[in-house]
Write a protein that holds these residues in place. Structure first.
Motif, PDB file in Angstrom:
ATOM      1  N   UNK A 147       9.912 -28.563 -13.653  1.00 21.66           N
ATOM      2  CA  UNK A 147       9.927 -28.150 -12.246  1.00 21.66           C
ATOM      3  C   UNK A 147       8.793 -27.190 -11.958  1.00 21.66           C
ATOM      4  N   UNK A 148       8.561 -26.261 -12.828  1.00 16.10           N
ATOM      5  CA  UNK A 148       7.453 -25.331 -12.651  1.00 16.10           C
ATOM      6  C   UNK A 148       6.114 -26.073 -12.662  1.00 16.10           C
TER       7      UNK A 148
ATOM      8  N   UNK B 129       0.695 -27.707  -5.542  1.00 17.35           N
ATOM      9  CA  UNK B 129      -0.260 -26.757  -4.994  1.00 17.35           C
ATOM     10  C   UNK B 129      -1.695 -27.222  -5.204  1.00 17.35           C
ATOM     11  N   UNK B 130      -1.947 -27.747  -6.406  1.00 15.57           N
ATOM     12  CA  UNK B 130      -3.294 -28.242  -6.691  1.00 15.57           C
ATOM     13  C   UNK B 130      -3.615 -29.464  -5.829  1.00 15.57           C
ATOM     14  N   UNK B 131      -2.612 -30.338  -5.621  1.00 21.52           N
ATOM     15  CA  UNK B 131      -2.836 -31.530  -4.798  1.00 21.52           C
ATOM     16  C   UNK B 131      -3.154 -31.152  -3.372  1.00 21.52           C
ATOM     17  N   UNK B 132      -2.496 -30.113  -2.868  1.00 20.84           N
ATOM     18  CA  UNK B 132      -2.775 -29.675  -1.490  1.00 20.84           C
ATOM     19  C   UNK B 132      -4.197 -29.170  -1.365  1.00 20.84           C
ATOM     20  N   UNK B 133      -4.664 -28.505  -2.420  1.00 21.37           N
ATOM     21  CA  UNK B 133      -6.031 -27.999  -2.374  1.00 21.37           C
ATOM     22  C   UNK B 133      -7.044 -29.146  -2.444  1.00 21.37           C
ATOM     23  N   UNK B 134      -6.754 -30.145  -3.284  1.00 20.90           N
ATOM     24  CA  UNK B 134      -7.702 -31.259  -3.456  1.00 20.90           C
ATOM     25  C   UNK B 134      -7.680 -32.183  -2.245  1.00 20.90           C
TER      26      UNK B 134
END
Length: 769
Positions: free
Chosen positions: A351-352, A359-364
């Motif tokens: 889950x972590x 979060x990384x996908x939102x940035x990319x």
């Protein structure tokens, strides 16, 4: 220490149960089914072996029957039966004996063949020409009382040659053929003798369970598979009595054979009425069932043991990754933390990790569109290598494998004059059009639209059933974009469409084609949709199958000309490999050549399975070849060479038959105006072909052989008759006696009169010619 044993124990119990339960159930199932099905399978196999034995024996007997039927219908036999035989007709007798010996040498074990003239009361066989004895006449009378014109009959000794010196009588099977057929008073008959031991050689030797027996129409034993088997007996009579009660052509039943219970399979022959039976002990079948049951039980026990071992080992191995994963997740945690279930800990760790990934996908995601535009720009410019396409576009989650066809659409603004826009707005308008294209075309059917110089470019994809369907789809998309731009932006645009391609590696080529199509709007006006094929159609390259070379190859094969065939194969394959650059077209051409060769072979009356084999199938062999050279060699040695051998053998056989027929014509018509042309007309061949055959088979020309035969006949007339020289010359078709005398003297070395005088002097002096 963590308690991993509880979960490990569950895994072990579960895997042992899952692996052993099917083994136990399958073992019980096969054990119960085996006893009932083995006997059925053995019976089916026994029936199959019996049928194969019957077909093998009948094939030989039918062939012999056809040989005798053909011989009985020959002109030689009819002439002998109608006119009889006199001592001077030794050539006729020799020809008949030769024909009979040809049948006798057939691989059927014929002991002797007898030709009987019922009118003249004589018999002709391997022993020569003899009068019928009283016993032979009595036996033949018995055959005449049988209504059939052709039948098979068995006896304990040879019917027409009783050998008193034989130690014991042997069973003989006779084929009797009356001549002519269907006559109440036949002129003669053929009797063919076959020893019963010959039938035994055709019985199946691989039937290890049963015994094969052949009975005639009267249920007398003709042959058995085992030579030592008792031919008659109470047990065998019991089986035969059961057969007499049945009128079925085939069947299977159980009976008592001595002190054994046996299964009996039988088949009646529609050819000669013989009965073929196979006897197999039931006890032996049951023994096989019991043995199979023990084998299944032992196999199940071994499989259970192996399953338990594999379950223990496998469970430990499957648990090892879980243990390592758990240890890695808790390695950095507080050791004083209360330890909980390992799967709960693993779930928290994942889950972590998932939250971090989101979060990384939102940035990319914010940079994906720019990156995709960059890649599309490199594609249309041809700056991206084929090896980089899947790698780089794969990062954008684009399903490249879902598409079969790709094309490029380019959009240009026709003019800004008369609109509310100025030239400085052109770039903004192209970006607005690019956004509209992105909204109108589904995302799974395109890459991101981009602007290149003064054009909007879109890479379009689809999975159509045909190229024409994809072209129609592109037209519909272009029309929709054109209408929407005019409605919302009040702009007239022209659209260029490229040809469709199979992958993104051709994106640069498609882009250039779409841009080339755009150039033709000067001729067609504004607001046009132009496909590159409409303005620059592709010139199709036409190919032609080398029919003439194929015909020459087939002619060479039929003439059995190996050298010419090999010389023609090379240019044939060079031509088709040079014309058909597309593999499918080349494969079609090679398949066409193969099919035509097989059709040629079938036209000659030879089965391609018998000559070429079929394991693996010929088409699979052909398609498995990797090069043109391999294909050419395969045709040369695997197909054409055996075909040439077949045609070569057929030509030899044909030559022998033609030469024999021509020789017989000369013998029958030497005293007529016989010629090479007259013989060729009767045989329906060209005279030069007849002459070539005689020279190849006999080493002599037609005219020389006719002259030699007439000379021999002249010698016989000079020796046996008082005919004048002029009469002999006329009978031998000489124009005058002088020509005859000159020809005789040239060949014999003396005149006909001198030859007759010397012959008479030798007879008077007691000399023998």
């Amino acid at each position: 220490m963590f308690k991993f044993n509880r979960y490990l124990t569950k895994m072990i119990v579960f895997t042992i149960g899952v692996s052993t339960l099917p083994i136990i159930l399958l073992g019980l199932f096969f054990y119960t089914r085996t006893s009932g099905t083995i006997q059925e399978k053995v019976n089916e196999g026994n029936i199959l072996i019996l049928e194969q034995t019957r077909l093998r024996v009948e094939q030989v007997l039918v062939t012999l029957d056809l040989q005798i039927a053909r011989l009985s219908d020959s002109t030689l036999v009819m002439e002998v039966l109608d006119n009889g035989i006199i001592p001077s007709q030794f050539i006729l007798v020799r020809n008949i004996l030769t024909s009979m010996s040809q049948v006798q040498t057939f691989d059927v074990g014929v002991q002797d063949i007898h030709l009987i003239n019922l009118k003249k009361n004589w018999i002709l066989n391997s022993g020569g020409l003899n009068k019928l004895s009283d016993s032979e006449s009595s036996q033949i009378s018995g055959y005449l009382n049988i209504n059939n014109d052709k039948f098979w009959i068995a006896g304990q000794e040879r019917l027409l040659h009783n050998d008193s010196s034989a130690a014991e009588p042997s069973l003989t099977i006779n084929l009797v053929k009356k001549i002519p057929a269907f006559s109440e008073n036949p002129d003669g008959m053929f009797i063919v003798e076959i020893p019963s031991k010959q039938l035994r050689s055709y019985l199946s030797n691989n039937n290890t369970l049963g015994e094969v027996i052949i009975l005639d129409e009267s249920y007398h034993v003709l042959a058995t598979q085992n030579e030592t088997m008792q031919m008659e007996g109470e047990s065998l009579n019991t089986l035969i009595a059961r057969l007499r009660k049945s009128e079925e052509p085939s069947g299977l039943y159980e009976a008592q054979y001595g002190d054994k219970q046996v299964g009996v399979a039988f088949q009646r022959s529609s050819f000669n009425g013989w009965v073929y039976i196979s006897v197999i002990p039931i006890e032996q079948i049951r023994f096989e069932s019991r043995r199979t049951g023990w084998i299944i039980l032992a196999t199940c026990i071994i499989m259970l043991f192996i399953a338990v071992i594999l379950s223990l080992t496998g469970s430990q191995r499957m648990y090892a990754p879980i243990q390592r994963l758990y240890q890695s997740l808790i390695a950095n945690q507080d050791k004083e933390r209360k330890r909980i279930d390992e799967f709960h800990t693993i779930n928290e760790g994942f889950t972590r990790m998932r939250n971090v990934q989101v979060q990384m996908a939102d940035q990319i995601k914010n940079h994906i569109r720019q990156l995709e535009e960059y890649y599309v720009l490199k594609l249309v410019r041809g700056d991206m290598k084929s090896s980089e396409i899947n790698e780089k576009l794969g990062h954008l989650n684009i399903g490249l494998n879902k598409w079969k066809r790709m094309a490029v659409l380019t959009i240009q603004i026709d003019t800004l004059k008369g609109t509310r826009y100025s030239e400085r707005d052109s770039e903004l308008l192209l970006f607005a059009i690019s956004n509209m294209v992105g909204d109108l075309i589904p995302q799974h059917n395109r890459l991101v639209p981009i602007v290149v110089q003064s054009s909007q470019v879109t890479l379009l994809f689809d999975d159509p059933k045909s190229t024409e369907e994809f072209r129609t789809y592109m037209y519909s998309i272009a029309k929709k974009v054109q209408d929407e731009v005019e409605n919302y932006l009040s702009l007239r645009i022209s659209i260029g469409i490229s040809r469709s391609y199979g992958g993104l590696k051709d994106a640069n080529r498609a882009y250039k084609e779409a841009m080339d199509a755009q150039k033709y709007r000067v001729l067609f006006g504004q607001r046009t949709i132009l496909h590159i094929d409409d303005v620059q159609p592709v010139q199709n390259v036409t190919t032609e199958y080398p029919k003439e070379l194929e015909r020459q190859i087939f002619d060479a094969v039929k003439m059995a000309d190996r050298e010419k065939t090999r010389l023609l194969l090379d240019p044939f394959f060079e031509e088709i490999s040079g014309q058909y650059q597309n593999y499918n077209d080349y494969q079609i051409a090679v398949t066409r050549f193969f099919v035509n060769l097989i059709r040629l072979l079938q036209d000659s009356g030879i089965s391609h399975f018998e000559l070429l084999g079929g394991d693996p199938p010929l088409m699979e062999q052909l398609y498995a070849l990797a090069s043109v050279e391999d294909v050419r060699n395969w045709f040369k040695f695997q197909i054409i060479e055996p075909m040439v051998c077949v045609y070569e053998q057929q030509r030899k056989t044909k030559y022998q038959t033609i030469s024999q027929e021509v020789v017989q014509m000369i013998h029958d018509h030497y005293d007529t105006d016989i010629s090479l042309e007259s013989c060729s007309n009767l045989l329906n061949y060209h005279p030069s072909y007849i002459g070539k055959v005689l020279r190849q088979e006999m080493g002599i020309s037609f005219s020389d052989y006719l002259m030699q035969y007439r000379l021999n006949r002249a010698k016989e007339m000079l020796e046996d008759t008082d005919m004048k020289i002029s009469e002999i010359a006329g009978k031998l078709r000489y124009n005058n006696s002088q020509n005859f005398i000159r020809s005789f003297r040239r060949l014999v070395g003396m005149t006909p009169g001198t030859y007759r005088d010397e012959y008479i002097d030798k007879l008077c002096n007691g000399q023998k010619l």
